[in-house]
Scaffold this active site. Structure first.
Site, short mmCIF file in Angstrom:
data_model
loop_
_atom_site.label_atom_id
_atom_site.label_comp_id
_atom_site.label_asym_id
_atom_site.label_seq_id
_atom_site.Cartn_x
_atom_site.Cartn_y
_atom_site.Cartn_z
N CYS A 253 54.60 39.19 36.15
CA CYS A 253 55.44 39.46 34.98
C CYS A 253 54.58 39.88 33.78
CB CYS A 253 56.27 38.24 34.64
SG CYS A 253 55.28 36.86 34.00
N ALA B 124 52.20 37.38 32.38
CA ALA B 124 50.98 37.27 33.19
C ALA B 124 49.97 38.34 32.77
CB ALA B 124 51.31 37.40 34.67
N ARG C 99 42.88 32.62 38.09
CA ARG C 99 42.34 33.97 38.23
C ARG C 99 40.83 33.98 38.42
NH1 ARG C 99 42.00 37.97 33.81
NH2 ARG C 99 42.14 40.09 34.61
N HIS D 221 50.00 44.18 29.69
CA HIS D 221 48.70 44.77 29.32
C HIS D 221 48.86 45.57 28.03
CE1 HIS D 221 47.90 45.13 33.93
NE2 HIS D 221 47.56 43.94 33.50
FE1 CFM Z 1 42.87 45.69 36.16
FE2 CFM Z 1 43.36 45.13 38.46
FE3 CFM Z 1 44.76 44.07 36.45
FE4 CFM Z 1 42.17 43.39 36.88
FE5 CFM Z 1 42.97 41.21 38.30
FE6 CFM Z 1 44.15 43.02 39.82
FE7 CFM Z 1 45.53 41.92 37.87
MO1 CFM Z 1 44.87 40.53 39.94
S1 CFM Z 1 41.43 45.17 37.71
S2 CFM Z 1 43.23 43.85 35.08
S3 CFM Z 1 41.17 41.50 37.14
S4 CFM Z 1 44.74 46.06 37.19
S5 CFM Z 1 42.85 41.47 40.35
S6 CFM Z 1 43.66 45.09 40.54
S7 CFM Z 1 46.17 42.41 39.78
S8 CFM Z 1 44.62 40.02 37.74
S9 CFM Z 1 46.54 42.80 36.21
#
Ligand code: CFM
Length: 544
Positions: free
Chosen positions: A60, A63, A94, A194
């Site tokens: 989500c 997160a 994580r 993000h």
């Molecule tokens: Fe970038 Fe990722 Fe992500 Fe990531 Fe991660 Fe991820 Fe994630 Mo899990 S590199 S920041 S450190 S998109 S592994 S492939 S899914 S937490 S949001």
């Protein structure tokens, strides 16, 4: 590029993946299941809502904002405004590591801060409780910064976390308190979080400290979150090369680093999905170009270091980078020489997040392995097809929900680090400035690209391709392993890592060798291999 292994006909696989869905669902899913052609790069449907009822890998918005982008900065007290579960399940799972300089330096990462909303707060409002929590955190820790993260009920009842943060910030005077409207339901996945996090960090942190940073070659590392110590290895290599890391967004970072980040001369982006907004905004406001790099894979690391040296255009740095590569390469080569005969010709599937499904293909190709199918959970079309498709991406209602900051050049601080002519010259040399070519260009023809893979589809893919390894996360791990296929967690790395840089590549080769060549997998019978009583799958996902 054509793989020298035998693929099942990918168009047939695609048909098989969708044939048991109801017609409307099948039509929608078909647009996200694409047979790759690196020359043509077909369009992939991405960043759209998951069909309700489908078991998705996605997380989500909360997160993405709290867990992913803000979580790794060690001296922010991150308070989750919401029921306790949201905080507990986002707490330390994580494996983002951090290394305070001394034992006395602030490190709040091991703590779990929550307002522990109860029914009463949902009915009568939770702002009062939030302010009490902020006050308590301030009194206990006197942190430089406190960030507030909104969970679903906060948005539903209309608590104003921004007003509460502002009130407390003004009251304290020496603690930067700011909030995020990152309720879980905003956007279609953690990707929305993000973007919300990038906006908040840019507005409330970057540019607060104008002290010039020291160093000849100064950069920020964007989109590296120090999972399993990845950032430590990159820091080691930078230091060896004489490259100054001003700030990391956000693995092993501090508030002061981020506040001073605009004094660097280059932003290098590892995870494009989670932080490209920051690169663009810093370029517009301060004149700092960004460049996509990849420190996953020994060859990619060497290539990225050379790109950085080329950007700075300094002969001494270029020579130093070559020295470092020459020093590190033999250790990597020795391990690969030993392992390569055992891994060559094997196949992998990668279904992870928004960037690793691409980056880890480099490590697998160093092992002589082919990625037969890959996809992201929540990436956008540009992460698949390259940033040139950005103008043609349809902005739907879900994306419109997320604020686009209006950023302009700072009247005092804007200072283009490279002139237009210099940037052009760098592009001619093959340096992709402010660009990213995406995952599909690197994948073989006829490999399968699937966005937002469902659980049902993952089981089908395994049944059809029987890959030697499947890469995903904890939600998939044990189901896949019960099918007799080893699963490498590429989110948390299981218990391993770092996997970046030269030392990380060695770690990865060894871990994958152990997994794909372990005889234990052959002892497990997958449901479709069983005969007699108990044969076949006993559960069916889609009724006909
Ligand atoms: Fe970038 Fe990722 Fe992500 Fe990531 Fe991660 Fe991820 Fe994630 Mo899990 S590199 S920041 S450190 S998109 S592994 S492939 S899914 S937490 S949001």
């Amino acid at each position: 590029m054509e793989a020298n292994i035998h693929f099942p006909d990918p168009s047939k696989v695609r048909e098989e993946l969708i044939q048991r869905y109801p017609a409307k669902v099948a039509k929608k899913r078909a647009k996200s299941i694409i047979v790759n052609d690196p020359q043509l790069i077909p369009e992939v449907q991405a960043n759209v809502r998951t069909v309700p009822g489908i078991i998705t890998q996605r997380g989500c918005s909360y997160a993405g904002c709290k867990g992913v982008v803000l979580g790794p900065t060690r001296d922010i007290v991150n308070i989750v405004h919401g029921p306790i579960g949201c905080s507990f399940y986002a707490w330390l799972t994580r494996r983002n590591q951090t290394r305070p300089e001394t034992l006395l330096d602030a490190n709040y990462i091991p703590y779990c801060f929550s307002t522990d909303m109860q029914e009463e707060n949902v009915v009568f409002g939770g702002e009062k409780k939030l302010k009490v929590a902020i006050q308590e955190a301030y009194d206990l820790f006197h942190p430089k910064s406190i960030a507030i993260f909104s969970t679903c009920p906060v948005g539903l009842i209309g608590d104003d976390v921004h007003a509460a943060s502002k009130e407390m910030r003004e009251k304290f005077g020496d603690c930067n308190v700011f909030g995020f409207s990152c309720e879980g339901y905003r956007g279609v996945s953690q990707s929305a979080g993000h973007h919300i996090a990038n906006n908040g960090v840019f507005k409330h942190m970057v540019g607060r400290d104008n002290t010039p940073s020291v160093g000849k070659f100064k950069l920020n590392l964007l989109g590296e979150y120090n999972i399993g110590g990845d950032a430590f290895e990159i820091e080691r290599i930078f230091e060896k090369c004489g490259i100054t890391l001003v700030a990391s967004f956000s693995g092993n970072s501090t508030v002061s680093q981020i506040e001073n980040a605009h004094t660097a001369d280059l932003n290098v982006i590892l995870c494009h999905r989670s932080i490209n907004y920051m690169g663009d905004m810093m370029e517009t406001k301060y004149g700092i170009p960004w460049m996509k790099v990849n420190f996953v894979g020994a060859e990619s690391t060497a290539k990225s270091l050379r790109k950085i040296a080329e950007y700075f255009g300094d002969e001494e740095l270029k020579a130093r980078v070559e020295e470092v590569i020459a020093e590190e390469a033999p250790k990597v080569q020795a391990v690969i020489d030993e392992i390569l005969p055992r891994t060559t010709g094997k196949t992998a599937m990668l279904f992870v997040g928004g960037s690793r499904a691409h980056h880890y293909q480099d490590l697998f190709s160093e092992l002589g392995m082919t990625t037969v199918a890959a996809g992201y959970e929540f990436a956008h079309r540009d992460d698949y097809e390259g940033r040139h498709v950005l103008p043609s991406i349809k902005v739907d209602a879900d994306s419109k929900n997320i604020e686009e900051l209006k950023v302009v050049a700072d009247p005092e601080l804007y200072n283009p680090r490279k002139s237009e002519a210099e940037l052009e010259a760098l592009k001619e040399k093959g340096l992709e400035i402010n660009g990213y070519e995406g995952m599909m260009k690197q994948m073989t023809r006829k490999s399968l690209v699937v966005d937002d893979l469902s659980h049902y589809e993952s089981e089908k893919l395994i049944e059809i391709y029987k890959p030697d390894i499947f890469c995903a996360g904890i939600k998939e791990k044990y189901v896949v392993q019960k099918m007799g296929i080893p699963l490498k967690q590429l989110h948390s790395y299981d218990y391993g890592g770092p996997y970046t840089g030269f030392e990380g590549a060695v770690n990865f080769y060894k871990d994958i060798d152990r997994m794909v060549n372990n005889p234990v997998w052959k002892l497990i019978k997958a449901p479709w291999e069983k005969t007699g009583n108990g044969a076949g799958l006993s559960a069916s996902y889609v009724t006909q």
